[in-house]
Write a protein that holds these residues in place. Structure first.
Motif, PDB file in Angstrom:
ATOM      1  N   SER A   4       1.197  -1.102   0.190  1.00 11.13           N
ATOM      2  CA  SER A   4       0.077   0.251   0.306  1.00 11.13           C
ATOM      3  C   SER A   4       0.847   1.583   0.155  1.00 11.13           C
ATOM      4  O   SER A   4       1.918   1.123   0.084  1.00 11.13           O
ATOM      5  N   ASP A  58       2.109   2.255   3.731  1.00 10.18           N
ATOM      6  CA  ASP A  58       3.272   1.265   4.170  1.00 10.18           C
ATOM      7  C   ASP A  58       5.037   1.636   3.600  1.00 10.18           C
ATOM      8  O   ASP A  58       5.626   1.269   4.343  1.00 10.18           O
ATOM      9  N   LEU A 115      -1.476  -4.825   7.268  1.00 11.23           N
ATOM     10  CA  LEU A 115      -1.074  -3.530   6.592  1.00 11.23           C
ATOM     11  C   LEU A 115       0.239  -3.220   7.140  1.00 11.23           C
ATOM     12  O   LEU A 115       0.365  -3.418   8.576  1.00 11.23           O
TER      13      LEU A 115
END
Length: 644
Positions: free
Chosen positions: A307, A310, A410
């Motif tokens: 993502s 991150d 995540l």
């Protein structure tokens, strides 16, 4: 026979069964909308390296192939130009992550002119070509086009300096073959964190059970070791596997020595976190917890860092720190320069130094942080006499909340931050209620590490400590506020603010605060974001796809708990209520400040709201289960059982 069946029916813990049923309802959304999709994608690509999986999940198959194509063409001492207006590949931080250590430069080509052309035609610059970039007519004979061999109408190739030795550069080995060895090394890194954190936890609160010590050990150990390495690097020491090892040994030796010196003061009585191993319901709930948590762990590691946030804010900085051997690498690699605390980037850098993070083992930090928080919640309920089945059902409920499960997989800092903050609140409540200074000291350390993990942690930690101190004064609990509670909270954030002050002012945070103050002083403060935030909170809170049944379920339990008000631990509930209110109100205040520089506030809420409300969500569920299930009332006054 009928009488025996009736007695068994009446003995069933119907409240726990109700919470389990709601958890299964939430789990349907988690599994169908997220877990099955990602488990399937990970399984299909299990033979890919972590970096290849990351690029595939973030950019799609063709985009990942294009990244590998660039990686195979461009030497590591050359510059790559960011293709502007070209989707995910146009983000400088994304290219920094996949093409590190190459310099990634953005040319200002929104308006064509000499500066744009001069930037594109730099002698060492490689220019990726898409259907939208570079501008027509901007290239000349000094650049040679190398076509992209993949089938794409969007990714077309790359312009290379004419005469450069190209096309024979092997793409970097991202370590597929090394993953079995990396697993062992990564577990050793976690073991180092655990040893440091366990000694720190038992030094401060000697009575801790083994399970709670184990759960706290990794968050505490990571926070302590990253802080020591940060200070050493700021003083000029290089960050390497050897220097981190020396810091870990020195820190562990210091904790062991201090515990040895104070061994006569340690109590031999250990708390026990109990459960009935012969209880079928509890066994089923525990099995469900382990199943859901295992699924979250597999997805967390399997989807790698895939993502934008991150990658840009956490993993990229950690990898750059490991590569350059200094905390100052964060100023040039990743977002926000050095305006964000460095607990998570430094933790990631340790895995990169030790194993190359080819698994990536650093992603284990996120589900393990959630595990620490869940064990802390269970222990808190255990101390209050909440039935084991109901407490375990509460853990399953929290674990199956869709947004909590999502964030545990995540690479965002929000779950580690929430773990530090909420555990800090719980230990502060324990300390105020019991009069034990060790509990408050542990709370102060956890609050300090929350501030060391997220920038808003400084504000939230101080406010949480402040409202609890205020409530302590109002309730007239005996005993003074120990300095050791507030000392970590003053030192760690204070040192960090001194270090990052030159970066915060020019970052998104500093700009928003400055703009907000200017509007407030001029009398033109716009409060329209307030009703927008409240309306959005209700919408999200009632969405089973996002927050499950946290809001309606918790409110229902609180209403039902009114009928057993005489059994409340009233003072603990008061502390929990004001903590939950603070966790709910502070983000709205931060949103209003942020709106001063946000052109599209609705889009900002979509990105930021749910993760900002993770602490409030946990505290609301904790409050509801405590109110409906606790069986221990307030102790008689005066209370003063200070640890020696």
């Amino acid at each position: 026979m009928i009488s025996a069946l009736r007695q068994r029916f009446l003995r069933l813990d119907w409240l726990a069964l109700l919470v389990v049923a709601v958890s299964l309802y939430q789990a349907v959304y988690v599994v169908e909308d997220y877990a099955l999709l990602w488990a399937s994608r990970i399984w299909r690509n299990v033979n890919l390296s972590s970096m290849d999986r990351s690029a595939l999940f973030l950019m799609g198959g063709t985009g990942a192939d294009f990244i590998k194509f660039i990686d195979s063409i461009v030497p590591q001492d050359r510059t790559v130009i960011v293709p502007e207006r070209s989707g995910m590949i146009s983000h400088q931080n994304i290219l920094q992550f996949y093409l590190h250590p190459r310099a990634i430069v953005a040319c200002s080509c929104d308006s064509l002119g000499g500066k744009c052309y001069a930037c594109l035609l730099k002698p060492d610059a490689y220019v990726p070509v898409t259907s939208e970039f570079p501008p027509s007519g901007s290239m000349d004979a000094t650049k040679e086009l190398i076509p992209f061999p993949g089938k794409s109408d969007y990714y077309l190739g790359i312009y290379a300096p004419a005469g450069d030795s190209i096309g024979n550069i092997a793409a970097a080995d991202t370590g597929t073959a090394n993953q079995p060895v990396a697993i062992i090394i990564d577990l050793l890194v976690l073991g180092v964190f655990s040893l440091i954190g366990a000694h720190l936890a038992r030094l401060v609160v000697p009575r801790l059970s083994w399970l709670e010590t184990l759960a706290l050990s990794i968050p505490l150990g990571a926070g302590a070791l990253t802080w020591v390495v940060f200070v050493a690097s700021w003083a000029g020491a290089p960050i390497s596997l050897g220097s981190v090892g020396i810091a870990a040994v020195a820190l562990l030796a210091a904790l062991v020595y201090i515990r040895w010196r104070s061994r006569g003061k340690e109590t031999l009585l250990r708390e026990k976190i109990s459960w009935d191993r012969k209880n079928t319901l509890q066994g089923m709930i525990l099995g469900g917890i382990l199943l859901v948590f295992s699924l979250a762990t597999v997805i967390a590691v399997g989807r790698t860092y895939s993502s934008y946030d991150d990658i840009a804010n956490w993993a990229l900085k950690g990898y750059a720190i490991a590569y350059q051997g200094t905390i100052w690498a964060g100023a040039d690699w990743g977002g926000h320069a050095l305006a964000y605390p460095m607990n998570l980037p430094l933790s990631i850098s340790f895995f990169k130094l030790a194993s190359g993070d080819v698994l990536p083992g650093s992603k284990l930090l996120f589900p393990l942080s959630l595990a620490a928080l869940l064990v802390g919640c269970y222990a808190f309920w255990n101390r209050l006499g909440v039935r084991n089945s109901l407490a375990q059902a509460g853990i399953l409920f929290l674990l199956t909340v869709p947004t909590i499960f999502l964030h545990s997989t995540l690479g965002y800092a929000n779950i580690p931050f929430t773990a530090y903050l909420v555990l800090g609140v719980l230990w502060a409540i324990e300390g105020v209620w019991s009069g034990r200074s060790g509990d408050l000291t542990l709370s102060g350390i956890l609050f300090a590490f929350a501030a060391w993990t997220r920038p808003e942690g400084i504000i939230l930690a101080f406010i949480m400590a402040g409202v609890i101190i205020f409530a302590k004064m109002v309730m007239r609990r005996s005993g003074k506020v120990p300095l050791l509670w507030l000392l970590p909270l003053m030192i760690l954030p204070g040192v960090w603010l001194v270090f990052s002050s030159g970066y915060i002012g020019g970052d998104q945070i500093g700009g928003a605060v400055s703009a907000f103050l200017q509007q407030a002083l001029s009398g033109h403060l716009d409060l329209t974001p307030l009703p927008m935030s409240l309306a959005y909170a209700v919408k999200q809170g009632m969405s089973p796809v996002i927050w499950g049944v946290v809001l309606p379920g918790s409110l229902a339990l609180l209403v039902l708990s009114v009928f057993r008000i005489k059994q409340f631990p009233k003072e603990k509930l008061i502390l929990m209520i004001i903590s939950a209110l603070a966790a709910a109100l502070v983000p709205i205040g931060l949103f209003i400040v942020e709106s001063s520089t946000e052109g599209n506030f609705a889009a900002f809420l979509q990105v930021s709201f749910d993760r900002a409300y993770l602490p409030a969500g946990f505290l609301l569920v904790l409050l509801a289960i405590t109110a409906i299930g606790s069986r221990k009332s307030d102790p008689p006054r005066p209370v003063s059982r200070e640890m020696p």
